[in-house]
Structures are given as C-alpha cells and as structure tokens.
Design a protein around this motif. Structure first.
Motif, mmCIF file in Angstrom:
data_model
loop_
_atom_site.group_PDB
_atom_site.id
_atom_site.type_symbol
_atom_site.label_atom_id
_atom_site.label_comp_id
_atom_site.label_asym_id
_atom_site.label_seq_id
_atom_site.Cartn_x
_atom_site.Cartn_y
_atom_site.Cartn_z
ATOM 1 N N ASP A 180 -80.299 10.648 -2.023
ATOM 2 C CA ASP A 180 -79.805 11.750 -1.192
ATOM 3 C C ASP A 180 -80.608 11.861 0.096
ATOM 4 O O ASP A 180 -80.055 12.089 1.173
ATOM 5 C CB ASP A 180 -79.877 13.080 -1.936
ATOM 6 C CG ASP A 180 -78.813 13.213 -3.015
ATOM 7 O OD1 ASP A 180 -77.960 12.313 -3.141
ATOM 8 O OD2 ASP A 180 -78.848 14.242 -3.720
ATOM 9 N N ARG A 181 -81.937 11.731 -0.017
ATOM 10 C CA ARG A 181 -82.790 11.817 1.177
ATOM 11 C C ARG A 181 -82.478 10.680 2.136
ATOM 12 O O ARG A 181 -82.435 10.871 3.355
ATOM 13 C CB ARG A 181 -84.264 11.819 0.777
ATOM 14 C CG ARG A 181 -84.656 13.056 -0.008
ATOM 15 C CD ARG A 181 -86.153 13.262 -0.125
ATOM 16 N NE ARG A 181 -86.941 12.088 -0.391
ATOM 17 C CZ ARG A 181 -87.398 11.728 -1.581
ATOM 18 N NH1 ARG A 181 -87.121 12.454 -2.646
ATOM 19 N NH2 ARG A 181 -88.143 10.655 -1.710
ATOM 20 N N PHE A 182 -82.241 9.492 1.589
ATOM 21 C CA PHE A 182 -81.883 8.353 2.440
ATOM 22 C C PHE A 182 -80.579 8.635 3.185
ATOM 23 O O PHE A 182 -80.485 8.404 4.400
ATOM 24 C CB PHE A 182 -81.754 7.073 1.609
ATOM 25 C CG PHE A 182 -81.320 5.894 2.417
ATOM 26 C CD1 PHE A 182 -82.243 5.176 3.148
ATOM 27 C CD2 PHE A 182 -79.982 5.521 2.467
ATOM 28 C CE1 PHE A 182 -81.839 4.091 3.922
ATOM 29 C CE2 PHE A 182 -79.576 4.451 3.231
ATOM 30 C CZ PHE A 182 -80.511 3.727 3.957
ATOM 31 N N LEU A 183 -79.577 9.146 2.461
ATOM 32 C CA LEU A 183 -78.293 9.457 3.101
ATOM 33 C C LEU A 183 -78.449 10.542 4.158
ATOM 34 O O LEU A 183 -77.813 10.476 5.216
ATOM 35 C CB LEU A 183 -77.268 9.891 2.053
ATOM 36 C CG LEU A 183 -76.683 8.766 1.214
ATOM 37 C CD1 LEU A 183 -75.765 9.325 0.135
ATOM 38 C CD2 LEU A 183 -75.927 7.775 2.078
ATOM 39 N N MET A 184 -79.290 11.528 3.900
ATOM 40 C CA MET A 184 -79.530 12.577 4.897
ATOM 41 C C MET A 184 -80.083 11.969 6.183
ATOM 42 O O MET A 184 -79.639 12.313 7.286
ATOM 43 C CB MET A 184 -80.518 13.618 4.362
ATOM 44 C CG MET A 184 -79.957 14.512 3.282
ATOM 45 S SD MET A 184 -81.207 15.535 2.473
ATOM 46 C CE MET A 184 -81.771 16.542 3.826
ATOM 47 N N GLY A 217 -77.349 11.634 15.751
ATOM 48 C CA GLY A 217 -78.151 11.450 16.964
ATOM 49 C C GLY A 217 -77.542 10.423 17.896
ATOM 50 O O GLY A 217 -77.536 10.605 19.125
ATOM 51 N N LYS A 218 -77.015 9.340 17.328
ATOM 52 C CA LYS A 218 -76.357 8.331 18.163
ATOM 53 C C LYS A 218 -75.137 8.919 18.861
ATOM 54 O O LYS A 218 -74.897 8.647 20.039
ATOM 55 C CB LYS A 218 -75.953 7.119 17.321
ATOM 56 C CG LYS A 218 -77.104 6.193 17.035
ATOM 57 C CD LYS A 218 -76.797 4.993 16.164
ATOM 58 C CE LYS A 218 -75.424 4.486 16.068
ATOM 59 N NZ LYS A 218 -75.254 3.343 15.175
ATOM 60 N N GLU A 219 -74.363 9.732 18.143
ATOM 61 C CA GLU A 219 -73.182 10.358 18.756
ATOM 62 C C GLU A 219 -73.589 11.288 19.889
ATOM 63 O O GLU A 219 -72.946 11.317 20.940
ATOM 64 C CB GLU A 219 -72.359 11.106 17.709
ATOM 65 C CG GLU A 219 -71.666 10.192 16.720
ATOM 66 C CD GLU A 219 -70.726 9.192 17.376
ATOM 67 O OE1 GLU A 219 -69.938 9.595 18.244
ATOM 68 O OE2 GLU A 219 -70.795 8.000 17.016
ATOM 69 N N LEU A 220 -74.661 12.048 19.688
ATOM 70 C CA LEU A 220 -75.145 12.920 20.763
ATOM 71 C C LEU A 220 -75.650 12.110 21.949
ATOM 72 O O LEU A 220 -75.471 12.504 23.103
ATOM 73 C CB LEU A 220 -76.255 13.838 20.245
ATOM 74 C CG LEU A 220 -75.814 14.954 19.319
ATOM 75 C CD1 LEU A 220 -77.030 15.663 18.727
ATOM 76 C CD2 LEU A 220 -74.927 15.940 20.058
ATOM 77 N N ALA A 244 -79.821 8.825 7.199
ATOM 78 C CA ALA A 244 -78.800 7.974 7.813
ATOM 79 C C ALA A 244 -77.778 8.816 8.567
ATOM 80 O O ALA A 244 -77.381 8.478 9.694
ATOM 81 C CB ALA A 244 -78.114 7.116 6.754
ATOM 82 N N GLU A 245 -77.367 9.931 7.975
ATOM 83 C CA GLU A 245 -76.397 10.806 8.633
ATOM 84 C C GLU A 245 -76.991 11.446 9.884
ATOM 85 O O GLU A 245 -76.305 11.576 10.908
ATOM 86 C CB GLU A 245 -75.906 11.877 7.658
ATOM 87 C CG GLU A 245 -75.016 11.307 6.568
ATOM 88 C CD GLU A 245 -74.737 12.287 5.444
ATOM 89 O OE1 GLU A 245 -75.315 13.405 5.444
ATOM 90 O OE2 GLU A 245 -73.939 11.939 4.552
#
Length: 70
Positions: A23-27, A35-38, A29-30
């Motif tokens: 879950d922490r890894f997915l958090m 950040g890339k979208e921003l 990654a998301e």
C-alpha cells in the motif's frame, strides 16, 4: 517551510507506516504520477517526446537531464 506540528507529523508517519508495504509503495507511485501531471502544467506545445521527458525532468528535479542520447 514547515506548517505541521511535530506531533501531527509523527501521527501521520505512524498511520502511514502501519499500512502494508505494498500500500505504501502504491501511495508513493500515485503521488509521483500526480506530481508528473502537475509538472505538465505550462509545458509548451509542439515538443517531441524526448523534449517532453526532459521538460518534466527539469520541472521535477530542478536540473537538466544528465544524459544526452543521439
């Protein structure tokens, strides 16, 4: 700038660290994808795919991409 008290920062850390590793890894990654979208905001149009990647790298990491590909 720190606007979060040490107590709240510790509480958030405890909550996050109590979650499963996957879950922490997915958090993370998301958050990276968000950040890339921003970072894409304000990207000039007409850039090649390579120029787009270099633009994003510069926006996220604050420096030019260290390698040049021919």
């Amino acid at each position: 700038m720190e606007d979060t008290s040490p107590e709240i920062r510790q509480l958030v850390r405890q909550i996050v660290m109590a979650r499963p590793e996957a879950d922490r890894f997915l958090m993370c990654a998301e958050l990276h994808e968000a950040g890339k979208e921003l970072a894409k905001i304000g990207m000039p149009g007409g850039l090649t795919p390579v120029e787009q990647r270099h633009f994003l790298y510069r926006r996220i990491y604050g420096e030019d991409f260290p390698f040049q590909y021919s």
